[in-house]
Scaffold this motif. Structure first.
Motif, mmCIF file in Angstrom:
data_model
loop_
_atom_site.group_PDB
_atom_site.id
_atom_site.type_symbol
_atom_site.label_atom_id
_atom_site.label_comp_id
_atom_site.label_asym_id
_atom_site.label_seq_id
_atom_site.Cartn_x
_atom_site.Cartn_y
_atom_site.Cartn_z
ATOM 1 N N UNK A 1 0.836 -1.201 0.000
ATOM 2 C CA UNK A 1 0.000 0.000 0.000
ATOM 3 C C UNK A 1 0.871 1.250 0.000
ATOM 4 N N UNK A 2 1.899 1.280 0.847
ATOM 5 C CA UNK A 2 2.808 2.431 0.881
ATOM 6 C C UNK A 2 3.486 2.633 -0.474
ATOM 7 N N UNK A 3 3.870 1.546 -1.104
ATOM 8 C CA UNK A 3 4.563 1.626 -2.388
ATOM 9 C C UNK A 3 3.649 2.147 -3.492
ATOM 10 N N UNK A 4 2.422 1.661 -3.511
ATOM 11 C CA UNK A 4 1.517 1.991 -4.609
ATOM 12 C C UNK A 4 0.706 3.268 -4.401
ATOM 13 N N UNK A 5 0.447 3.635 -3.157
ATOM 14 C CA UNK A 5 -0.511 4.711 -2.912
ATOM 15 C C UNK A 5 0.076 5.994 -2.334
ATOM 16 N N UNK A 6 1.382 6.088 -2.250
ATOM 17 C CA UNK A 6 1.982 7.330 -1.757
ATOM 18 C C UNK A 6 2.631 8.057 -2.930
ATOM 19 N N UNK A 7 2.772 9.371 -2.804
ATOM 20 C CA UNK A 7 3.381 10.132 -3.907
ATOM 21 C C UNK A 7 4.873 9.846 -4.037
ATOM 22 N N UNK B 1 10.444 4.527 0.024
ATOM 23 C CA UNK B 1 10.470 3.397 0.945
ATOM 24 C C UNK B 1 11.708 2.566 0.626
ATOM 25 N N UNK B 2 12.573 2.384 1.624
ATOM 26 C CA UNK B 2 13.792 1.587 1.470
ATOM 27 C C UNK B 2 13.694 0.460 2.492
ATOM 28 N N UNK C 1 8.980 -6.815 -5.079
ATOM 29 C CA UNK C 1 9.944 -6.654 -6.160
ATOM 30 C C UNK C 1 9.302 -6.657 -7.539
ATOM 31 N N UNK C 2 8.064 -7.125 -7.655
ATOM 32 C CA UNK C 2 7.396 -7.162 -8.961
ATOM 33 C C UNK C 2 6.522 -5.930 -9.205
ATOM 34 N N UNK C 3 6.432 -5.033 -8.236
ATOM 35 C CA UNK C 3 5.624 -3.829 -8.390
ATOM 36 C C UNK C 3 6.325 -2.818 -9.292
ATOM 37 N N UNK C 4 5.534 -1.961 -9.970
ATOM 38 C CA UNK C 4 6.165 -0.937 -10.803
ATOM 39 C C UNK C 4 6.920 0.072 -9.935
ATOM 40 N N UNK C 5 7.961 0.649 -10.488
ATOM 41 C CA UNK C 5 8.793 1.668 -9.831
ATOM 42 C C UNK C 5 9.549 1.157 -8.621
ATOM 43 N N UNK C 6 9.643 -0.157 -8.448
ATOM 44 C CA UNK C 6 10.442 -0.725 -7.363
ATOM 45 C C UNK C 6 11.802 -1.079 -7.937
ATOM 46 N N UNK C 7 12.832 -0.603 -7.288
ATOM 47 C CA UNK C 7 14.196 -0.886 -7.712
ATOM 48 C C UNK C 7 14.801 -1.842 -6.687
ATOM 49 N N UNK C 8 15.194 -3.001 -7.134
ATOM 50 C CA UNK C 8 15.805 -3.984 -6.252
ATOM 51 C C UNK C 8 17.315 -3.819 -6.318
ATOM 52 N N UNK C 9 17.928 -3.614 -5.158
ATOM 53 C CA UNK C 9 19.371 -3.436 -5.088
ATOM 54 C C UNK C 9 19.938 -4.599 -4.290
#
Length: 180
Positions: free
Chosen positions: A90-96, A101-102, A115-123
């Motif tokens: 929810x934090x990943x998808x619904x916040x500006x 979020x790290x 890790x499969x959500x859009x705009x998520x960068x896996x390091x």
């Protein structure tokens, strides 16, 4: 993670850091701890504390949605409980975009659903390691010695620095109990 939070502060952002693997409040879930930390940092003084009639998660999400200044939330040692995974999603998808979020996981596979959500960068380790060129540029040594250190440390920055400062061989550095 703590360095990431400090870097956010140095950039002038609001920052929240929780190490969930070592900090635990009796009777509180990870989700409640995270939400409480968000409210504690972002809420005006008159709103801090237990909200009346609304869950802490709802208040935290509302605060993040209305917060104009960039905020970085650094969470260390997150588990794979379904509740925390839903909250992080929810934090990943619904916040500006001003909310970053790290997250680091406590168990392998914990963050698979994120890790499969859009705009998520896996390091991962490969992204954090030095390249051979970076290793050579930071170590004021002969190229052969720097390459040997790179090969032995697989480019891990701290190991490169330790091996570069030591008079002992790179082989000896790698086998130190602290390094293992």
């Amino acid at each position: 993670m703590a360095l990431c939070a400090q870097t956010a502060i140095d950039r002038g952002e609001d920052s929240i850091y929780l190490d969930l693997s070592s900090f635990w409040q009796d009777g509180a879930s990870e989700t409640e701890l995270i939400a409480s930390a968000i409210v504690g940092v972002l809420a005006p003084r008159e709103l801090s504390g237990k909200p009346r009639g609304r869950s802490m998660k709802t208040v935290a999400l509302h605060l993040l949605l209305g917060h104009e200044k960039p905020v970085t939330i650094c969470l260390d040692g997150v588990t794979d409980s379904p509740t925390i995974q839903r909250f992080l999603k929810t934090l990943t998808l619904e916040t500006p975009e001003t909310a970053r979020l790290v997250v680091s996981q406590r168990f392998p596979g914990t963050l698979l659903s994120l890790s499969v959500l859009p705009d998520v960068v896996k390091v991962g380790p490969a992204e954090l390691n030095f390249t051979l060129d970076e290793t050579c540029s930071i170590l004021p040594l002969e190229a052969d010695r720097a390459e040997e250190i790179f090969d032995m440390t697989e480019g891990w920055p701290l190991l490169c620095a330790l091996a570069g400062k030591s008079n002992t061989s790179s082989e000896a550095i790698i086998h130190l109990p602290e390094i293992q």
